[in-house]
Design a protein around this motif. Sequence first.
Motif, PDB file in Angstrom:
ATOM      1  N   LEU A  14       0.834  -1.208   0.000  1.00  0.00           N
ATOM      2  CA  LEU A  14       0.000   0.000   0.000  1.00  0.00           C
ATOM      3  C   LEU A  14       0.867   1.255   0.000  1.00  0.00           C
ATOM      4  N   LEU A  15       1.945   1.229   0.763  1.00  0.00           N
ATOM      5  CA  LEU A  15       2.839   2.389   0.828  1.00  0.00           C
ATOM      6  C   LEU A  15       3.541   2.625  -0.507  1.00  0.00           C
ATOM      7  N   ILE A  16       4.027   1.542  -1.119  1.00  0.00           N
ATOM      8  CA  ILE A  16       4.741   1.676  -2.392  1.00  0.00           C
ATOM      9  C   ILE A  16       3.787   2.033  -3.526  1.00  0.00           C
ATOM     10  N   SER A  17       2.548   1.512  -3.458  1.00  0.00           N
ATOM     11  CA  SER A  17       1.585   1.767  -4.535  1.00  0.00           C
ATOM     12  C   SER A  17       1.132   3.222  -4.574  1.00  0.00           C
ATOM     13  N   ALA A  18       1.425   3.980  -3.511  1.00  0.00           N
ATOM     14  CA  ALA A  18       1.070   5.400  -3.506  1.00  0.00           C
ATOM     15  C   ALA A  18       1.883   6.169  -4.538  1.00  0.00           C
ATOM     16  N   GLY A  19       3.007   5.570  -4.969  1.00  0.00           N
ATOM     17  CA  GLY A  19       3.816   6.190  -6.013  1.00  0.00           C
ATOM     18  C   GLY A  19       3.528   5.571  -7.363  1.00  0.00           C
ATOM     19  N   SER A  20       4.559   5.421  -8.171  1.00  0.00           N
ATOM     20  CA  SER A  20       4.381   4.864  -9.515  1.00  0.00           C
ATOM     21  C   SER A  20       4.584   3.353  -9.509  1.00  0.00           C
ATOM     22  N   ASN A  21       4.284   2.724 -10.668  1.00  0.00           N
ATOM     23  CA  ASN A  21       4.518   1.297 -10.854  1.00  0.00           C
ATOM     24  C   ASN A  21       5.764   1.078 -11.703  1.00  0.00           C
ATOM     25  N   ALA A  22       6.727   1.951 -11.545  1.00  0.00           N
ATOM     26  CA  ALA A  22       7.971   1.843 -12.311  1.00  0.00           C
ATOM     27  C   ALA A  22       8.654   0.515 -12.002  1.00  0.00           C
ATOM     28  N   PRO A  23       9.366  -0.052 -12.993  1.00  0.00           N
ATOM     29  CA  PRO A  23      10.029  -1.346 -12.793  1.00  0.00           C
ATOM     30  C   PRO A  23      10.919  -1.398 -11.553  1.00  0.00           C
ATOM     31  N   GLY A  24      11.619  -0.293 -11.266  1.00  0.00           N
ATOM     32  CA  GLY A  24      12.497  -0.260 -10.106  1.00  0.00           C
ATOM     33  C   GLY A  24      11.743  -0.429  -8.802  1.00  0.00           C
ATOM     34  N   ARG A  25      10.590   0.229  -8.693  1.00  0.00           N
ATOM     35  CA  ARG A  25       9.777   0.126  -7.477  1.00  0.00           C
ATOM     36  C   ARG A  25       9.186  -1.271  -7.348  1.00  0.00           C
ATOM     37  N   ARG A  26       8.757  -1.837  -8.470  1.00  0.00           N
ATOM     38  CA  ARG A  26       8.204  -3.203  -8.435  1.00  0.00           C
ATOM     39  C   ARG A  26       9.274  -4.212  -8.037  1.00  0.00           C
ATOM     40  N   LEU A  27      10.480  -4.058  -8.597  1.00  0.00           N
ATOM     41  CA  LEU A  27      11.569  -4.962  -8.265  1.00  0.00           C
ATOM     42  C   LEU A  27      11.933  -4.854  -6.787  1.00  0.00           C
ATOM     43  N   TYR A  28      11.965  -3.635  -6.287  1.00  0.00           N
ATOM     44  CA  TYR A  28      12.266  -3.417  -4.868  1.00  0.00           C
ATOM     45  C   TYR A  28      11.237  -4.141  -3.995  1.00  0.00           C
ATOM     46  N   PHE A  29       9.979  -4.013  -4.352  1.00  0.00           N
ATOM     47  CA  PHE A  29       8.912  -4.656  -3.568  1.00  0.00           C
ATOM     48  C   PHE A  29       9.011  -6.180  -3.644  1.00  0.00           C
ATOM     49  N   VAL A  30       9.289  -6.699  -4.815  1.00  0.00           N
ATOM     50  CA  VAL A  30       9.428  -8.157  -4.974  1.00  0.00           C
ATOM     51  C   VAL A  30      10.568  -8.670  -4.104  1.00  0.00           C
ATOM     52  N   VAL A  31      11.692  -7.969  -4.107  1.00  0.00           N
ATOM     53  CA  VAL A  31      12.851  -8.391  -3.302  1.00  0.00           C
ATOM     54  C   VAL A  31      12.506  -8.374  -1.817  1.00  0.00           C
ATOM     55  N   VAL A  32      11.861  -7.305  -1.358  1.00  0.00           N
ATOM     56  CA  VAL A  32      11.504  -7.189   0.064  1.00  0.00           C
ATOM     57  C   VAL A  32      10.516  -8.287   0.460  1.00  0.00           C
ATOM     58  N   ALA A  33       9.476  -8.485  -0.353  1.00  0.00           N
ATOM     59  CA  ALA A  33       8.471  -9.503  -0.049  1.00  0.00           C
ATOM     60  C   ALA A  33       9.085 -10.904  -0.062  1.00  0.00           C
ATOM     61  N   ALA A  34       9.956 -11.152  -1.035  1.00  0.00           N
ATOM     62  CA  ALA A  34      10.610 -12.461  -1.133  1.00  0.00           C
ATOM     63  C   ALA A  34      11.458 -12.732   0.107  1.00  0.00           C
ATOM     64  N   LEU A  35      12.200 -11.722   0.561  1.00  0.00           N
ATOM     65  CA  LEU A  35      13.038 -11.895   1.750  1.00  0.00           C
ATOM     66  C   LEU A  35      12.189 -12.168   2.993  1.00  0.00           C
ATOM     67  N   LEU A  36      11.050 -11.517   3.083  1.00  0.00           N
ATOM     68  CA  LEU A  36      10.143 -11.761   4.215  1.00  0.00           C
ATOM     69  C   LEU A  36       9.647 -13.206   4.223  1.00  0.00           C
ATOM     70  N   VAL A  37       9.245 -13.692   3.059  1.00  0.00           N
ATOM     71  CA  VAL A  37       8.726 -15.057   2.979  1.00  0.00           C
ATOM     72  C   VAL A  37       9.845 -16.079   3.205  1.00  0.00           C
ATOM     73  N   ILE A  38      11.020 -15.810   2.650  1.00  0.00           N
ATOM     74  CA  ILE A  38      12.165 -16.698   2.873  1.00  0.00           C
ATOM     75  C   ILE A  38      12.488 -16.785   4.367  1.00  0.00           C
ATOM     76  N   GLY A  39      12.489 -15.631   5.034  1.00  0.00           N
ATOM     77  CA  GLY A  39      12.749 -15.616   6.470  1.00  0.00           C
ATOM     78  C   GLY A  39      11.695 -16.374   7.249  1.00  0.00           C
ATOM     79  N   GLN A  40      10.459 -16.229   6.837  1.00  0.00           N
ATOM     80  CA  GLN A  40       9.356 -16.918   7.505  1.00  0.00           C
ATOM     81  C   GLN A  40       9.493 -18.437   7.382  1.00  0.00           C
ATOM     82  N   ILE A  41       9.808 -18.912   6.189  1.00  0.00           N
ATOM     83  CA  ILE A  41       9.939 -20.352   5.970  1.00  0.00           C
ATOM     84  C   ILE A  41      11.183 -20.897   6.675  1.00  0.00           C
ATOM     85  N   THR A  42      12.260 -20.114   6.669  1.00  0.00           N
ATOM     86  CA  THR A  42      13.514 -20.552   7.287  1.00  0.00           C
ATOM     87  C   THR A  42      13.390 -20.678   8.795  1.00  0.00           C
ATOM     88  N   PHE A  43      12.839 -19.652   9.420  1.00  0.00           N
ATOM     89  CA  PHE A  43      12.774 -19.618  10.884  1.00  0.00           C
ATOM     90  C   PHE A  43      11.405 -20.088  11.380  1.00  0.00           C
TER      91      PHE A  43
END
Length: 350
Positions: A14-43
């Motif tokens: 929701l915070l990121i979507s307040a701006g644009s859908n530029a590839p850089g912002r989407r990639l940043y969000f994918v990386v952050v979300a992926a790290l969260l899920v990886i951490g969740q599954i790992t720990f």
Amino acid sequence: MNLLVTIIIIVIGLLISAGSNAPGRRLYFVVVAALLVIGQITFRDISYDIDSSNDTIRYFYGFKEVQSISFTEIFSKFVKQDRDYNDRDPGYTLLVKTFQLISTNFVLFLFLISTIIIVPISKLIYRYCNNVMGIALSYVVLEFFFEGFFETGLRQTIALGIVLSGYPLLLNNKIWKYVIIVIMASTIHTSALIILPIIVVKYVRKIKPLLVFSILIIPVLMISADSIVTMIGKGSIYENYLINSSDNLGTPVYSSFVIILTFAFFYLYKYFKKKVSDYKILSATLIGSLVLMPLSWIDSNLLRLSFYYSLFYVPLIPIIFKLISLKFQISYNAICFCAMIFLVVMMSLR
């Protein structure tokens, strides 16, 4: 923990979507979300009660046992068919033994497994979702349908990740390389071979008649599911489930979801074909999950077979919502937000 991670992903989206859908912002969000899920599954929570329903502890003890097995013993299992369930699919034991050359820490091994599955899924999400809210919805769908499985079915999780990693080979018509990847995955979990029919569908000229045929054949598959299950289970890792199973209650929620998604896809197929790249492959994944769905009514464990196809729901559902928003002139962000709230409520009621 998955509910907390899901809410965090939604808030960040929701915070990121307040701006644009530029590839850089989407990639940043994918990386952050992926790290969260990886951490969740790992720990994950590791219960030390061997009689608990938490399969992770069984894999933990199995991980320790591999330390006393030699590479020679492991390689011998590749050429000798063993009837022992625990000795099936020796690729997993080989992976564990190879990893132990670097570390004998089980949590680090869980990190490796979570990376193997989440990285290719995240690549799919980034490839097909060009909107931040669509990406957020993709991860919520992932959490809702698959996170629990990733924390228990370690062998098949690895096989799923390997198969998904070979997806670009399939798209680029490097079929033999893709087949080799699938065969490698099948040494870790035999079920990986169930994805191979997608190669045939890729070369079908008209997908829609095949989709119609898949819908019409469901009653026949429901009637003959018992025989199909016996044939698929024999000689595979699923044979153990079938022998010990008392679960024949079916999967009405999942089945209803697949059927609704199929009819929505069928209704929007004209737009899907025009707007979506790789529409044949994505159509094939929906057909595959639909055809395999009746098997889960014999034993819900066999729902896992469809995961090689239904994992594509993660990017496919936001795509369908995007087409709905275009056709009916409805806010795409609003549709995604409502869908995420619905899934979060469903998760909280489990």
